[in-house]
Design a protein around this motif. Structure first.
Motif, PDB file in Angstrom:
ATOM      1  N   ASP A   1      -4.985  -1.721  16.089  1.00  0.00           N
ATOM      2  CA  ASP A   1      -4.113  -1.404  16.823  1.00  0.00           C
ATOM      3  C   ASP A   1      -4.475  -0.921  18.129  1.00  0.00           C
TER       4      ASP A   1
ATOM      5  N   LYS B   1       8.150  -6.187   7.389  1.00  0.00           N
ATOM      6  CA  LYS B   1       7.501  -6.573   8.621  1.00  0.00           C
ATOM      7  C   LYS B   1       8.060  -7.730   9.377  1.00  0.00           C
TER       8      LYS B   1
ATOM      9  N   ARG C   1      -0.077  -4.124  17.057  1.00  0.00           N
ATOM     10  CA  ARG C   1      -1.167  -4.684  16.767  1.00  0.00           C
ATOM     11  C   ARG C   1      -1.672  -5.280  18.266  1.00  0.00           C
TER      12      ARG C   1
ATOM     13  N   ASP D   1       7.144  10.124  11.870  1.00  0.00           N
ATOM     14  CA  ASP D   1       6.480   8.642  12.224  1.00  0.00           C
ATOM     15  C   ASP D   1       5.127   8.690  11.890  1.00  0.00           C
ATOM     16  N   THR D   2       4.944   7.996  10.727  1.00  0.00           N
ATOM     17  CA  THR D   2       3.458   8.340  10.176  1.00  0.00           C
ATOM     18  C   THR D   2       2.760   7.103  10.470  1.00  0.00           C
ATOM     19  N   TRP D   3       1.581   7.211  11.183  1.00  0.00           N
ATOM     20  CA  TRP D   3       0.827   5.900  11.378  1.00  0.00           C
ATOM     21  C   TRP D   3      -0.442   5.890  10.220  1.00  0.00           C
ATOM     22  N   TRP D   4      -0.597   4.806   9.595  1.00  0.00           N
ATOM     23  CA  TRP D   4      -1.815   4.565   8.833  1.00  0.00           C
ATOM     24  C   TRP D   4      -1.620   3.189   8.622  1.00  0.00           C
ATOM     25  N   GLN D   5      -2.703   2.552   7.732  1.00  0.00           N
ATOM     26  CA  GLN D   5      -2.612   1.054   7.415  1.00  0.00           C
ATOM     27  C   GLN D   5      -3.487   1.204   5.840  1.00  0.00           C
ATOM     28  N   THR D   6      -3.273  -0.425   5.328  1.00  0.00           N
ATOM     29  CA  THR D   6      -3.734  -0.494   4.027  1.00  0.00           C
ATOM     30  C   THR D   6      -5.146   0.170   3.938  1.00  0.00           C
TER      31      THR D   6
ATOM     32  N   ILE E   1       0.773  -1.016   0.242  1.00  0.00           N
ATOM     33  CA  ILE E   1       0.023   0.071   0.059  1.00  0.00           C
ATOM     34  C   ILE E   1       0.826   1.252   0.077  1.00  0.00           C
TER      35      ILE E   1
ATOM     36  N   GLY F   1       5.191   1.894   8.837  1.00  0.00           N
ATOM     37  CA  GLY F   1       5.256   0.445   8.663  1.00  0.00           C
ATOM     38  C   GLY F   1       4.945  -0.322  10.219  1.00  0.00           C
ATOM     39  N   GLU F   2       5.644   0.212  10.963  1.00  0.00           N
ATOM     40  CA  GLU F   2       5.824  -0.466  12.396  1.00  0.00           C
ATOM     41  C   GLU F   2       6.278   0.620  13.523  1.00  0.00           C
ATOM     42  N   PRO F   3       6.008   0.556  14.748  1.00  0.00           N
ATOM     43  CA  PRO F   3       6.418   1.427  15.576  1.00  0.00           C
ATOM     44  C   PRO F   3       7.999   1.594  15.433  1.00  0.00           C
TER      45      PRO F   3
HETATM   46  C1  WTA Z   1       1.317  -0.781  11.783  1.00  0.00           C
HETATM   47  C2  WTA Z   1       1.188   0.067   6.044  1.00  0.00           C
HETATM   48  C3  WTA Z   1       3.430   2.074  14.633  1.00  0.00           C
HETATM   49  C4  WTA Z   1       0.052  -0.832  12.237  1.00  0.00           C
HETATM   50  C5  WTA Z   1       1.353   1.810   5.872  1.00  0.00           C
HETATM   51  C6  WTA Z   1      -0.894  -0.978  11.111  1.00  0.00           C
HETATM   52  C7  WTA Z   1       2.661   1.332  12.409  1.00  0.00           C
HETATM   53  C8  WTA Z   1      -0.238  -1.718  10.289  1.00  0.00           C
HETATM   54  C9  WTA Z   1       3.100   2.694  11.920  1.00  0.00           C
HETATM   55  C10 WTA Z   1      -0.679  -1.421   8.876  1.00  0.00           C
HETATM   56  C11 WTA Z   1       3.558   3.429  12.767  1.00  0.00           C
HETATM   57  C12 WTA Z   1       1.858   1.300  10.378  1.00  0.00           C
HETATM   58  N1  WTA Z   1       3.905   3.236  13.760  1.00  0.00           N
HETATM   59  N2  WTA Z   1       2.825   1.009  13.904  1.00  0.00           N
HETATM   60  N3  WTA Z   1       3.987   4.787  12.461  1.00  0.00           N
HETATM   61  N4  WTA Z   1       2.648   2.416  10.611  1.00  0.00           N
HETATM   62  N5  WTA Z   1       2.023   0.448  11.457  1.00  0.00           N
HETATM   63  O1  WTA Z   1      -1.663  -2.319   5.920  1.00  0.00           O
HETATM   64  O2  WTA Z   1       0.116  -1.864  13.345  1.00  0.00           O
HETATM   65  O3  WTA Z   1       0.968  -2.759   5.732  1.00  0.00           O
HETATM   66  O4  WTA Z   1      -2.253  -1.356  11.806  1.00  0.00           O
HETATM   67  O5  WTA Z   1       0.021  -0.515   6.110  1.00  0.00           O
HETATM   68  O6  WTA Z   1       1.250  -1.323  10.493  1.00  0.00           O
HETATM   69  O7  WTA Z   1       0.278  -1.986   7.848  1.00  0.00           O
HETATM   70  P1  WTA Z   1      -0.074  -2.053   6.266  1.00  0.00           P
END
Ligand code: WTA
Length: 630
Positions: free
Chosen positions: A475, A585, A490, A383-388, A282, A359-361
């Motif tokens: 999360d 990951k 997670r 540090d950007t948080w998001w998901q697919t 994504i 992608g992860e912490p």
């Molecule tokens: C984790 C990737 C901590 C989280 C863009 C999320 C994060 C999952 C962070 C989505 C962050 C993504 N800090 N954890 N900055 N960014 N995650 O769908 O658990 O491959 O729900 O999307 O990655 O992973 P996906």
């Protein structure tokens, strides 16, 4: 994309967003408190006098906000009549009803009209120093030709084309060509096995596949066309496979295969957004292809690996391509940290303005190294948080006021239109700060997922059932005294030791602070007394020579001191590397199975970067157990 603060600060966000937002928001340093200057379409939104007020409004009056953005930023062939018709309690997500647009027109034609010579793509090929540049004009031409080719071969609106290619311009053009002719694309990561590919082709009911003869990554050749051939044995619906040439080596062609002709392109200069994700994930979709191109930016297609031919690859690329924003994954940062500062310092990184992580912490040590060494202490690390499922960045330190603080390892601030809430175990919203809970979204936004292909019920069950009326991210998060968000991982990565719940990420963060440790992964396992025990896998930095027993004692001490005694690992296994997906990951599912000695249950390993890592982990685990028994 993370939208910029857009001001004359030492902390500036992505230039592509900045440049286009500068035109769309008419940003200027002097008038940044005047919201009409900051975002002209906000002129009609009353009572908004700054960035904070604008964010406030984007949540309290999200319809007006998103309508203004959508009208101003995008070309619609038919304007929408209803901004949104969403009902989170039923998993109903509808935005911009009645509206029609073509995303490839928005990514290409719009910019070709104004600046056809601007560089759209810089392809950082696996072979160092052989990068190729493609202008918007060239990308449009390549896309149109491909679109016509697909159409000539019967691909039509509503079909789903599977793209099985490495990150390269032709893959981007294939995605845009599908979008252009109204076909859906199903991009399958080129690291997937034949079985995994076949399953995805069947799921998508594709009759057309686009691939290349061979891929090259980290100096190694992968036989992509052969993998497609194998997959075809269980994909009777596929009628045609288009094959482009990434290398000079011919491959066996069958009656089903159609060779794609080459194109030739020139070289130009441009501003550069460097997101090193693979387009099969994504992050590659949103921040390599659609986000940058929709914004008229120059985007880098990174085909290689961070350590090929040596651990200076990223920074050499930054110097050569003059990258302004670098967006990568914590796992790669930790890997490079292990090789030492000299690989970074060798190269000129003065063009860098913002460093992103996703992608992860990102653990504190990696964050600080990224900031201090890579960014010379000068570039903000976001540090950007998001998901697919969210489509794009939802929580990130920027945009915010230029001098607003950035706390290491925290995603911190909700983005425009994003309204996060934390839930307790009873499903009640936690209103106070300094608290942890399940991260949910109280409001819909245009980028969010609308369904799961062919399985809407699963969409509802997964995301809307757990907390009725809210979108559930899966999360956990902590909200600080100041109201900043920190993702704890997670929720299924939580261990419950003697009734104490602890996020594995928290333990890893402490372990990673030990100077000898490059990275770690913590998992829970069934423990007859405590319910669950703590099992840590630890990878040491290069050239570290210590007694494992001494280091284990030290790590246990650190965790006891910084978290609590109960969180201190029962087992510490030292490993050369951890099993990871190629998107970086750690495959905790695999580690959990190894620790539970359930080798039958390892499941699908086809997304693994290096399957040999699992064998090493299994052997190490057996050794540790037998040592413990004796
Ligand atoms: C984790 C990737 C901590 C989280 C863009 C999320 C994060 C999952 C962070 C989505 C962050 C993504 N800090 N954890 N900055 N960014 N995650 O769908 O658990 O491959 O729900 O999307 O990655 O992973 P996906």
């Amino acid at each position: 994309m993370w939208l910029p603060c857009g001001c004359t600060s030492k902390y500036v966000a992505s230039s592509f967003a900045r440049r286009t937002l500068a035109s769309y928001l008419h940003v200027s340093g002097r008038s940044r408190c005047n919201v009409a200057a900051f975002m002209p379409e906000a002129a009609g939104l009353e009572g908004v006098s700054g960035r904070a007020a604008l964010r406030e409004l984007s949540v309290s009056n999200s319809e007006s906000f998103w309508a203004a953005v959508a009208r101003h930023r995008l070309c619609w062939s038919t304007p929408f009549h209803t901004v949104q018709d969403c009902d989170l309690s039923r998993g109903k997500i509808k935005w911009f009803e009645g509206g029609k647009l073509n995303v490839s027109v928005n990514c290409l034609d719009r910019h070709v009209h104004t600046c056809p010579e601007r560089v759209a793509l810089i392809w950082e090929r696996d072979e160092r120093g052989s990068e190729m540049k493609y202008t918007y004009g060239e990308l449009l031409e390549m896309t149109c030709r491909l679109g016509n080719l697909l159409r000539r071969h019967g691909v039509k609106r509503g079909d789903c084309v599977t793209i099985y290619m490495p990150t390269c311009p032709l893959a981007v053009a294939s995605m845009l060509a599908c979008a252009r002719i109204g076909a859906a694309h199903n991009v399958v990561f080129a690291g997937f096995s034949a079985d995994a590919l076949a399953e995805r082709i069947r799921d998508a009911q594709s009759s057309t596949v686009i691939t290349v003869n061979q891929g090259v990554r980290g100096g190694k050749v992968t036989e992509l066309k052969k993998t497609v051939d194998t997959a075809m044995q269980s994909c009777p619906t596929v009628k045609q496979v288009f094959v482009a040439m990434r290398t000079d080596n011919p491959v066996t062609m069958t009656a089903r295969d159609i060779a794609m002709e080459e194109y030739v392109f020139s070289y130009h200069d441009g501003d550069v957004f460097g997101c090193v994700a693979d387009i099969g994930w994504i992050t590659g979709h949103s921040y390599v292809v659609y986000g940058p191109l929709a914004n008229g930016a120059t985007t880098v297609l990174f085909e290689s690996t961070p350590i090929y031919p040596d651990p200076g690859r990223y920074w050499d690329m930054v110097e050569r391509l003059k990258i302004n924003q670098f967006y990568g994954a914590p796992t790669a940062i930790r890997l490079l940290l292990k090789y030492g500062d000299q690989w970074v310092n060798k190269y000129d990184r003065s063009t860098l303005k913002t460093l992103g992580s996703v992608g992860e912490p990102i653990n504190t040590e990696a964050w600080e190294w990224y900031h201090r060494v890579v960014g010379d202490g000068r570039c903000p690390v976001v540090d950007t948080w998001w998901q697919t499922e969210t489509g794009g960045i939802c929580i990130a330190p920027r945009p915010s006021d230029p001098d607003a603080e950035i706390v290491p390892g925290m995603a911190m601030r909700p983005f425009f239109g994003i309204n996060p809430v934390l839930m307790d175990t009873e499903g009640e919203v936690l209103t106070s700060n300094n608290t942890s809970g399940a991260l949910c979204m109280a409001q819909p936004w245009p980028g969010m997922a609308r369904t799961i292909h062919n399985n809407h019920q699963r969409f509802i069950d997964t995301y809307f059932q757990p907390y009725p009326g809210y979108f559930f991210t899966g999360d956990g998060a902590y909200r600080s005294e100041e109201g900043y968000y920190q993702i704890t991982g997670r929720l299924d990565d939580v261990i419950n030791v003697s009734g104490h719940r602890i996020g594995t990420a928290e333990i890893e963060d402490v372990v990673n602070q030990c100077p000898a440790v490059a990275e770690s992964a913590v998992v829970g396992y069934t423990h007859s007394i405590k319910g669950q025990g703590v099992y840590a896998f630890v990878v040491l930095k290069k050239g570290i020579d210590v007694q494992e027993a001494d280091l284990s004692r030290q790590l246990n001490g650190m965790v006891s001191e910084k978290i609590a005694k109960y969180a201190s690992p029962d087992f510490i296994q030292f490993a050369k590397r951890l099993p990871k997906t190629r998107s970086g990951k750690i495959m905790r599912r695999v580690l959990r199975k190894v620790v539970e000695s359930d080798l039958e249950g390892l499941g699908d390993l086809s997304t693994l970067d290096d399957p040999a890592a699992v064998q090493e982990i299994i052997q190490g685990h057996e050794k540790l157990l037998s040592k413990n028994r004796s």
